[in-house]
Design an enzyme around this catalytic site. Structure first.
Site, PDB file in Angstrom:
ATOM      1  CG  HIS A   5      -0.350   0.419   2.478  1.00  0.00           C
ATOM      2  ND1 HIS A   5       0.373  -0.424   3.274  1.00  0.00           N
ATOM      3  CD2 HIS A   5      -0.344   1.623   3.104  1.00  0.00           C
ATOM      4  CE1 HIS A   5       0.793   0.221   4.338  1.00  0.00           C
ATOM      5  NE2 HIS A   5       0.371   1.473   4.272  1.00  0.00           N
ATOM      6  CG  ASP A  17       2.744   3.581   5.771  1.00  0.00           C
ATOM      7  OD1 ASP A  17       3.651   2.748   5.956  1.00  0.00           O
ATOM      8  OD2 ASP A  17       1.625   3.507   6.296  1.00  0.00           O
ATOM      9  CD  GLU A  51      -1.872   0.117   6.713  1.00  0.00           C
ATOM     10  OE1 GLU A  51      -1.322   1.231   6.761  1.00  0.00           O
ATOM     11  OE2 GLU A  51      -1.619  -0.795   7.512  1.00  0.00           O
ATOM     12  CD  GLU A  52      -1.202   3.843   8.262  1.00  0.00           C
ATOM     13  OE1 GLU A  52      -1.591   3.792   9.441  1.00  0.00           O
ATOM     14  OE2 GLU A  52      -0.368   3.047   7.790  1.00  0.00           O
TER      15      GLU A  52
HETATM   16 ZN   LIG Z   1      -0.081   2.921   5.644  1.00  0.00          ZN
END
Ligand SMILES: [Zn+2]
Length: 123
Positions: A5, A17, A51-52
């Site tokens: 991701h 990230d 994702e976060e």
């Molecule tokens: Zn992430």
């Protein structure tokens, strides 16, 4: 299936990230193609975002292709959007679910990939 991701988070220094995971997954696919591998099965590469923010990309893929995931119906979670609610109940697999033999992901965050053998281990 290879996944990774790309997003950012509160302590991040940009949208890096899992950038290394994205590069590794894409490079693995490039190498397989370059050496002319003819895999017996399809190899899928899926790159997610969000994702976060509740694994938005991965959850959307799962919902669209692999399974229905039930979310909690507990009263204190009913005011939350589905992606923030706890998963609950049995997974309802879709036909493509049975076509996935393995899924690999590497998520080292935005930093260096740190791995190694335990002290004293010989290879
Ligand atoms: Zn992430």
């Amino acid at each position: 299936m290879l996944t990774a991701h790309l997003d950012s988070w509160a302590a991040g220094t940009g949208a890096t990230d899992d950038g290394a995971g994205v590069v590794i997954a894409m490079e693995a696919m490039r190498i397989l193609k370059a050496v002319g591998v003819q895999p017996a099965r399809t190899i899928r590469l899926a790159l997610w975002t969000g994702e976060e923010q509740g694994s938005l990309g991965a959850r959307a893929y799962v919902h669209q292709h692999l399974a229905d995931l039930r979310v909690s119906q507990v009263s204190n979670q009913m005011g939350l959007p589905d992606f923030l609610r706890s998963l609950a109940g049995p997974v309802q697999p879709k036909p493509d679910h049975m076509r996935i033999s393995a899924a690999y992901t590497l998520d080292a965050g935005g930093g260096k990939i740190r791995a190694g053998l335990a002290p004293g281990t010989r290879h």
